[in-house]
Design an enzyme around this catalytic site. Structure first.
Site, PDB file in Angstrom:
ATOM      1  N   HIS A   1       4.744   0.310   2.673  1.00 21.40           N
ATOM      2  CA  HIS A   1       3.779   0.590   3.779  1.00 21.40           C
ATOM      3  C   HIS A   1       3.890   1.523   4.562  1.00 21.40           C
ATOM      4  O   HIS A   1       4.916   1.793   5.116  1.00 21.40           O
ATOM      5  CB  HIS A   1       3.256  -0.920   4.572  1.00 21.40           C
ATOM      6  CG  HIS A   1       4.353  -1.470   5.370  1.00 21.40           C
ATOM      7  ND1 HIS A   1       4.704  -1.009   6.416  1.00 21.40           N
ATOM      8  CD2 HIS A   1       5.505  -2.101   5.118  1.00 21.40           C
ATOM      9  CE1 HIS A   1       5.716  -1.647   7.151  1.00 21.40           C
ATOM     10  NE2 HIS A   1       6.120  -2.329   6.085  1.00 21.40           N
TER      11      HIS A   1
ATOM     12  N   HIS B   1      12.100  -3.819  13.470  1.00 21.30           N
ATOM     13  CA  HIS B   1      11.151  -3.956  14.580  1.00 21.30           C
ATOM     14  C   HIS B   1      11.744  -3.544  15.966  1.00 21.30           C
ATOM     15  O   HIS B   1      11.243  -4.243  16.734  1.00 21.30           O
ATOM     16  CB  HIS B   1      10.521  -5.411  14.647  1.00 21.30           C
ATOM     17  CG  HIS B   1       9.728  -5.661  13.445  1.00 21.30           C
ATOM     18  ND1 HIS B   1       8.905  -6.961  13.209  1.00 21.30           N
ATOM     19  CD2 HIS B   1       9.488  -4.875  12.244  1.00 21.30           C
ATOM     20  CE1 HIS B   1       8.381  -6.937  11.976  1.00 21.30           C
ATOM     21  NE2 HIS B   1       8.808  -5.715  11.684  1.00 21.30           N
TER      22      HIS B   1
ATOM     23  N   ASP C   1      11.754   0.329   7.981  1.00 24.08           N
ATOM     24  CA  ASP C   1      10.537  -0.429   7.764  1.00 24.08           C
ATOM     25  C   ASP C   1       9.409   0.359   8.308  1.00 24.08           C
ATOM     26  O   ASP C   1       8.964   0.219   9.358  1.00 24.08           O
ATOM     27  CB  ASP C   1      10.655  -1.540   8.658  1.00 24.08           C
ATOM     28  CG  ASP C   1       9.552  -2.816   8.443  1.00 24.08           C
ATOM     29  OD1 ASP C   1       8.922  -2.561   7.467  1.00 24.08           O
ATOM     30  OD2 ASP C   1       9.448  -3.632   9.384  1.00 24.08           O
TER      31      ASP C   1
ATOM     32  N   ASP D   1       9.952  -2.845   0.331  1.00 18.15           N
ATOM     33  CA  ASP D   1       9.537  -3.039   1.923  1.00 18.15           C
ATOM     34  C   ASP D   1      10.668  -3.851   2.447  1.00 18.15           C
ATOM     35  O   ASP D   1      10.512  -4.989   2.913  1.00 18.15           O
ATOM     36  CB  ASP D   1       8.469  -3.642   2.066  1.00 18.15           C
ATOM     37  CG  ASP D   1       8.185  -3.883   3.720  1.00 18.15           C
ATOM     38  OD1 ASP D   1       8.792  -3.109   4.433  1.00 18.15           O
ATOM     39  OD2 ASP D   1       7.294  -4.674   3.715  1.00 18.15           O
TER      40      ASP D   1
ATOM     41  N   GLU E   1       0.510  -3.088   7.389  1.00 22.83           N
ATOM     42  CA  GLU E   1       1.223  -4.264   6.573  1.00 22.83           C
ATOM     43  C   GLU E   1       1.473  -5.049   7.978  1.00 22.83           C
ATOM     44  O   GLU E   1       1.516  -6.387   7.794  1.00 22.83           O
ATOM     45  CB  GLU E   1       2.348  -3.848   5.949  1.00 22.83           C
ATOM     46  CG  GLU E   1       3.217  -4.987   5.282  1.00 22.83           C
ATOM     47  CD  GLU E   1       4.195  -5.589   6.106  1.00 22.83           C
ATOM     48  OE1 GLU E   1       4.660  -6.815   5.708  1.00 22.83           O
ATOM     49  OE2 GLU E   1       4.615  -5.012   7.083  1.00 22.83           O
ATOM     50  N   GLU E   2       2.184  -4.659   8.862  1.00 25.89           N
ATOM     51  CA  GLU E   2       2.844  -5.266  10.069  1.00 25.89           C
ATOM     52  C   GLU E   2       2.058  -6.280  10.812  1.00 25.89           C
ATOM     53  O   GLU E   2       2.275  -7.107  11.122  1.00 25.89           O
ATOM     54  CB  GLU E   2       3.485  -4.293  10.939  1.00 25.89           C
ATOM     55  CG  GLU E   2       4.453  -3.410  10.454  1.00 25.89           C
ATOM     56  CD  GLU E   2       5.605  -4.174  10.198  1.00 25.89           C
ATOM     57  OE1 GLU E   2       5.617  -5.374  10.414  1.00 25.89           O
ATOM     58  OE2 GLU E   2       6.745  -3.536   9.646  1.00 25.89           O
TER      59      GLU E   2
HETATM   60 ZN   LIG Z   1       8.059  -3.868   6.306  1.00 30.26          ZN
END
Ligand SMILES: [Zn+2]
Length: 473
Positions: free
Chosen positions: A278, A423, A290, A352, A324-325
């Site tokens: 993503h 994140h 990520d 991912d 995606e998130e």
């Molecule tokens: Zn991800």
């Protein structure tokens, strides 16, 4: 457990038992090519360079932000630069959330600031903030089971500590559902211990959802060290009061794009192997692990095949998903746009969960294709890959494809340090180790080539795959 043994069921054993000449398998030449790809891609450093470009030239790319559009333009240009035969984009529309200012401080009994981050799609606080006493719960379950008056007018604190990567599913439930469960009991805000395995003072953001018909209260995460600090204050027995300010807002809708690059096949070009990652990230870091890593790994895998002058029988399609998130929105859009053609997907596999290396190879294919899967595994095994079962999860954006009956693969990545960075502002390019990401790109290149060359269908849309689903669930 990180590794699962290759499960030889009775049905699989029966397939392996048929004489070699009866089973349709990959040719010696295709296997040789796959091995050569595997070895060459490991030394190329291409995925590392693509990720360096994305994190340096774009950086954070939260869905709906200005950098979302810049990332889409970057991806189209990069696919072209890498020599993909076809490059296009498909629209993905979603609601926009912005973070705004955010702060938190203990106001009593020991005044001091904390580091805080709003959870995705949290509402903001009033400009002056919300102040309330903290009530601690060890888990979301404890919050749900608490008496209704336990948190009325107070700030609920879910203190669920994530010990290892495999805890993610259970611990993140507090992040995604905690606000509505707390609000149901009259809480004024939710604060969670970050869903992360590190001991750095970075709070981890991530998505949350409000339930219908329950007041929306602000929701935020504090770091593991700050959660420890709050716990030590609470242990002293006096009320601990927190002031929280979040400037988060919901602001209409935005249209981004799934960006797609294809290496066009020769014999069955309408059929394709689907790989990707993503393109969006959270806003705190530069989205290196990520999921810049997944973007770079799968772009590099396609390019490797092209650069060797190879023409696959089926097409190889790299999809870089939008958003995606904030709810797997690009994955759903891809499914919806291609729902009539899902049987043309020979195999689906998304990267991912970081930079790798690949440690496990699992499939979700019809039994007739298992001899080919065994050949594929044998090519990947020298990379240190273990065999998994025949119930692979293809990745978050592709999960919807598996549910719809698409043959899938799981190139399971080592994610031991993934949730240290996930994140947070610490998700940056310096964490990328060339040997790790190169191994992953090499595995994807060899995998994609073999899947494209397979003499048998892996079974997307067939009854044989559906039957397998009922067995494996
Ligand atoms: Zn991800």
């Amino acid at each position: 457990m990180l590794f699962t043994k290759y499960v030889i069921t009775a049905a699989v054993a029966a397939v392996f038992a048929v004489p070699a000449f009866a089973a349709e398998t990959l040719s010696a030449k295709d296997l040789q090519t796959a091995s050569a790809l595997r070895d060459a891609a490991q030394t190329g450093n291409l995925s590392y360079r693509i990720l360096e470009s994305l994190t340096t030239e774009i950086g954070p790319r939260m869905a709906g932000s200005k950098n979302d559009a810049r990332a889409v333009a970057w991806a189209e240009a990069k696919f072209r630069e890498l020599g993909f035969d076809k490059v296009w984009k498909e629209p993905v529309t979603f609601p926009v959330w912005t973070r705004g200012v955010e702060s938190a401080e203990i106001v009593a009994p020991f005044p001091q600031p904390l580091l805080v981050t709003a959870l995705g799609f949290s509402v903001g606080t009033p400009a002056e903030g919300i102040t309330g006493d903290i009530v601690r719960f060890a888990t979301l379950k404890d919050l749900i089971e608490a008496p209704d008056d336990a948190v009325r007018g107070k700030i609920a604190f879910i203190d669920h500590k994530m010990q290892k990567a495999s805890d993610y599913g259970s611990v993140q439930a507090g992040r995604s559902q905690g606000a509505s469960e707390a609000a149901r009991k009259g809480a004024v805000a939710l604060v969670i211990r970050s869903v992360g395995t590190d001991s750095h003072r970075f709070p981890h953001t991530g998505m949350m959802r409000y339930k219908e018909g329950i007041p929306k209260i602000p929701a935020a995460a504090i770091s593991n060290p700050d959660a420890d600090l709050v716990v030590r204050m609470l242990e002293r027995g006096k009320p601990v009061s927190l002031k929280l300010r979040l400037g988060a807002e919901n602001e209409g809708t935005y249209t981004s794009y799934n960006v797609i690059g294809e290496i066009t096949g020769t014999e069955k070009k309408d059929e394709y192997v689907l790989i990707g990652g993503h393109l969006d990230s959270w806003d705190l870091g530069t989205g290196a692990i990520d999921d810049g890593a997944g973007v770079a790994i799968t772009m590099a895998a396609g390019e490797f095949i092209k650069r060797q002058g190879l023409r696959p029988k089926r097409s190889i399609r790299v999809v870089l998903y939008a958003n995606e998130e904030q709810g797997l929105i690009g994955g759903k859009a891809y499914h919806d746009a291609h729902v009539k053609d899902l049987h043309k997907i020979q195999a689906a596999a998304e990267a991912d969960s970081g930079q790798g290396p690949v440690v496990r190879f699992s499939s979700y294919v019809q039994p007739a294709a298992l001899p080919v899967v065994k050949q594929m595994f044998d090519v990947l095994a020298p990379l240190g890959v273990q065999a998994g079962d025949n119930d692979a999860h293809p990745g978050p954006d592709m999960g919807i494809l598996k549910s719809a009956g698409t043959a899938s693969f799981g190139l399971g990545l080592n994610n031991e340090d993934y949730f240290d960075l996930h994140h947070t502002p610490d998700d940056t390019f310096d964490k990328i180790v060339p040997a790790r990401i190169n191994q992953t790109a090499a595995a994807y290149a060899a995998f994609a080539w073999m899947a494209a060359q397979s003499p048998v269908s892996f079974g997307s849309g067939t009854d044989a795959l559906k039957a397998l689903k009922t067995v494996s669930k």
